[in-house]
Design an enzyme around this catalytic site. Sequence first.
Site, PDB file in Angstrom:
ATOM      1  N   LYS A   1       0.839  -1.203   0.000  1.00  0.00           N
ATOM      2  CA  LYS A   1       0.000   0.000   0.000  1.00  0.00           C
ATOM      3  C   LYS A   1       0.876   1.255   0.000  1.00  0.00           C
ATOM      4  O   LYS A   1       0.644   2.210  -0.739  1.00  0.00           O
ATOM      5  CB  LYS A   1      -0.882  -0.036   1.250  1.00  0.00           C
ATOM      6  N   GLU A  11     -12.843  13.368  13.992  1.00  0.00           N
ATOM      7  CA  GLU A  11     -13.020  13.718  12.585  1.00  0.00           C
ATOM      8  C   GLU A  11     -14.504  13.705  12.216  1.00  0.00           C
ATOM      9  O   GLU A  11     -15.233  12.847  12.670  1.00  0.00           O
ATOM     10  CB  GLU A  11     -12.259  12.685  11.732  1.00  0.00           C
ATOM     11  N   PHE A  12     -14.926  14.649  11.378  1.00  0.00           N
ATOM     12  CA  PHE A  12     -16.338  14.693  10.973  1.00  0.00           C
ATOM     13  C   PHE A  12     -16.516  14.589   9.467  1.00  0.00           C
ATOM     14  O   PHE A  12     -17.577  14.880   8.941  1.00  0.00           O
ATOM     15  CB  PHE A  12     -16.997  15.975  11.507  1.00  0.00           C
ATOM     16  N   ARG A  60     -17.105  13.158   5.688  1.00  0.00           N
ATOM     17  CA  ARG A  60     -17.899  12.080   5.092  1.00  0.00           C
ATOM     18  C   ARG A  60     -17.139  11.498   3.916  1.00  0.00           C
ATOM     19  O   ARG A  60     -16.538  12.232   3.136  1.00  0.00           O
ATOM     20  CB  ARG A  60     -19.229  12.632   4.548  1.00  0.00           C
ATOM     21  N   CYS A  88     -18.980   3.820   9.546  1.00  0.00           N
ATOM     22  CA  CYS A  88     -19.067   4.644  10.761  1.00  0.00           C
ATOM     23  C   CYS A  88     -20.371   4.481  11.529  1.00  0.00           C
ATOM     24  O   CYS A  88     -20.360   4.040  12.670  1.00  0.00           O
ATOM     25  CB  CYS A  88     -18.856   6.104  10.392  1.00  0.00           C
ATOM     26  N   LYS A 123     -21.184   1.000  13.217  1.00  0.00           N
ATOM     27  CA  LYS A 123     -20.259   0.656  14.309  1.00  0.00           C
ATOM     28  C   LYS A 123     -20.356   1.655  15.466  1.00  0.00           C
ATOM     29  O   LYS A 123     -20.331   1.264  16.637  1.00  0.00           O
ATOM     30  CB  LYS A 123     -18.849   0.569  13.718  1.00  0.00           C
ATOM     31  N   ARG A 127     -18.642  -1.443   2.818  1.00  0.00           N
ATOM     32  CA  ARG A 127     -18.832  -1.873   4.207  1.00  0.00           C
ATOM     33  C   ARG A 127     -20.270  -1.595   4.671  1.00  0.00           C
ATOM     34  O   ARG A 127     -20.765  -0.492   4.515  1.00  0.00           O
ATOM     35  CB  ARG A 127     -17.812  -1.189   5.126  1.00  0.00           C
TER      36      ARG A 127
HETATM   37  C1  UGA Z   1     -20.378   9.737   8.689  1.00  0.00           C
HETATM   38  C2  UGA Z   1     -20.621  11.173   9.218  1.00  0.00           C
HETATM   39  O1  UGA Z   1     -21.551  11.851   8.376  1.00  0.00           O
HETATM   40  C3  UGA Z   1     -19.311  11.956   9.278  1.00  0.00           C
HETATM   41  O2  UGA Z   1     -19.557  13.243   9.859  1.00  0.00           O
HETATM   42  C4  UGA Z   1     -18.309  11.195  10.139  1.00  0.00           C
HETATM   43  O3  UGA Z   1     -17.044  11.839  10.161  1.00  0.00           O
HETATM   44  C5  UGA Z   1     -18.109   9.793   9.566  1.00  0.00           C
HETATM   45  O4  UGA Z   1     -19.391   9.110   9.530  1.00  0.00           O
HETATM   46  C6  UGA Z   1     -17.157   9.055  10.465  1.00  0.00           C
HETATM   47  O5  UGA Z   1     -17.517   8.800  11.627  1.00  0.00           O
HETATM   48  O6  UGA Z   1     -16.017   8.828  10.080  1.00  0.00           O
HETATM   49  P1  UGA Z   1     -20.033   8.627   6.274  1.00  0.00           P
HETATM   50  O7  UGA Z   1     -20.261   7.322   6.946  1.00  0.00           O
HETATM   51  O8  UGA Z   1     -18.875   8.782   5.362  1.00  0.00           O
HETATM   52  O9  UGA Z   1     -19.916   9.832   7.357  1.00  0.00           O
HETATM   53  O10 UGA Z   1     -21.312   8.928   5.375  1.00  0.00           O
HETATM   54  P2  UGA Z   1     -22.666   9.770   5.470  1.00  0.00           P
HETATM   55  O11 UGA Z   1     -22.730  10.664   4.310  1.00  0.00           O
HETATM   56  O12 UGA Z   1     -22.859  10.350   6.798  1.00  0.00           O
HETATM   57  O13 UGA Z   1     -23.731   8.601   5.251  1.00  0.00           O
HETATM   58  C7  UGA Z   1     -23.858   7.516   6.162  1.00  0.00           C
HETATM   59  C8  UGA Z   1     -24.995   6.626   5.759  1.00  0.00           C
HETATM   60  O14 UGA Z   1     -26.247   7.280   5.984  1.00  0.00           O
HETATM   61  C9  UGA Z   1     -25.008   6.221   4.286  1.00  0.00           C
HETATM   62  O15 UGA Z   1     -25.354   4.862   4.195  1.00  0.00           O
HETATM   63  C10 UGA Z   1     -26.087   7.072   3.679  1.00  0.00           C
HETATM   64  O16 UGA Z   1     -26.694   6.460   2.570  1.00  0.00           O
HETATM   65  C11 UGA Z   1     -27.058   7.188   4.837  1.00  0.00           C
HETATM   66  N1  UGA Z   1     -27.922   8.386   4.766  1.00  0.00           N
HETATM   67  C12 UGA Z   1     -27.391   9.622   4.915  1.00  0.00           C
HETATM   68  C13 UGA Z   1     -29.276   8.230   4.577  1.00  0.00           C
HETATM   69  O17 UGA Z   1     -29.807   7.107   4.454  1.00  0.00           O
HETATM   70  N2  UGA Z   1     -30.077   9.356   4.548  1.00  0.00           N
HETATM   71  C14 UGA Z   1     -29.567  10.593   4.700  1.00  0.00           C
HETATM   72  O18 UGA Z   1     -30.349  11.569   4.660  1.00  0.00           O
HETATM   73  C15 UGA Z   1     -28.192  10.740   4.874  1.00  0.00           C
END
Ligand code: UGA
Length: 402
Positions: free
Chosen positions: A36, A152-153, A155, A261, A264, A329
């Site tokens: 990697k 971290e926040f 996406r 995220c 878990k 995942r």
């Molecule tokens: C999420 C958080 O949004 C981030 O702020 C955080 O940093 C990250 O986890 C983390 O802990 O590392 P992520 O998992 O990349 O980010 O993706 P999201 O865009 O938040 O979506 C998560 C899930 O929710 C996806 O499966 C998405 O399809 C679903 N989702 C999201 C919905 O079903 N409806 C919505 O309105 C928004």
Amino acid sequence: MKNVAVIGTGYVGLVTGVVLSEIGHTVTCIDNDEQKVNTLKTGQSPIYEPGLDELMAKNIDVNRLYFTTNHREAFEKANIVFIAVGTPQSDNGAADLTYIQQAAKDIAQNIVNDTIVIMKSTVPVGTNDLIETVIKENLVSNVKVDVVSNPEFLREGHAIYDIFHGDRIVIGAEVAEAGDIVEQLFSALKLPIVRTNRRSAEMIKYASNAFLATKISYINEIANLCEKMEVNVLDVADGMGLDHRIGRAFLNPGLGYGGSCFPKDTEAIAYLGRKHGFPLTIVESAIKANFHQRELFLHKVLDYFNGDVEGKIIGMLGLAFKPNTDDLREAPSLYLIEELEKHGAVVKAYDPVVKHLAQCMDSVEGVLDRADAVLLVTEWDEFKEMKIENSRVFDGRYILKK
Ligand code: UGA
């Protein structure tokens, strides 16, 4: 400008390292996977993330971004070391801290300068305290170490944008000067800073993710009710979302949340609640409702065929857990494929980025051809305006025009 090392080149570590180099710091990213690291050195990201390859190549070129498997080499000049390794879910739902503990030992045994250790990984309350103790107990050089929490926040799929345009940077420090240095590190981003102690910073991360996951489960339950009552849930979400106390974000109904995220982190905070005698009943319900959402969708498809999908061709549009990523995942697609195939269906899938599954076809046409039903599973932009000539389309993301 600072000299920084980052342990872990997963999503969070790699994006953090690349962005820190972009804002002028010198960064060395460490990973124990030699293959990697070799790929990373060529400027290629092992993950699909819009904009990341360009920033990597640019900063490698100007000698601000390095990759290595060797901790000592990375720590030689560094005064700041990020921990950005995984915290997977263990069997009882708790976060597994094995990789974090290993990173702490690697730091203790290899740092040669006074160091601020910044915890980026999502970790349960008290972990930063524990890690500081592990590092101090295992130190081989006579140096000073402070551990600072900086959750971290970002996406996936919007990671670069999110780092530059985040709503806040949370810095949890016990020693004010250490917190000040972390604040300086990010000052070029010009984002609002929240200063807390370490334990509060750790909780901000879990409580935020669990809240967003709950918001999704909430709108999904409302959506199910709307469907029964001939109400358009998207109008409901728009109407609710204009109330600034609620907000429109994360009110998109569908197959529920997946990814590395929310599933878990909701389990981990629910575990903390049970462990401390205060079960988080709302979060526990959100977790159940999320799984129910997939089951409900599957049953809609099975019911359409009167429970018999043996030999039926099921076309699947989208595989990634959400658009703009290749991440599978906890993706609802995997659950649906497994269940449909168990029932004897033949699944043909297309995703703009995920190409390696046995079910993958080269094109949308390949999926639609002779399909007995079509399932829309990930809301990639290219599917939104698509006209699908099929008598039965199951829209798992509420995006297709009727
Ligand atoms: C999420 C958080 O949004 C981030 O702020 C955080 O940093 C990250 O986890 C983390 O802990 O590392 P992520 O998992 O990349 O980010 O993706 P999201 O865009 O938040 O979506 C998560 C899930 O929710 C996806 O499966 C998405 O399809 C679903 N989702 C999201 C919905 O079903 N409806 C919505 O309105 C928004």
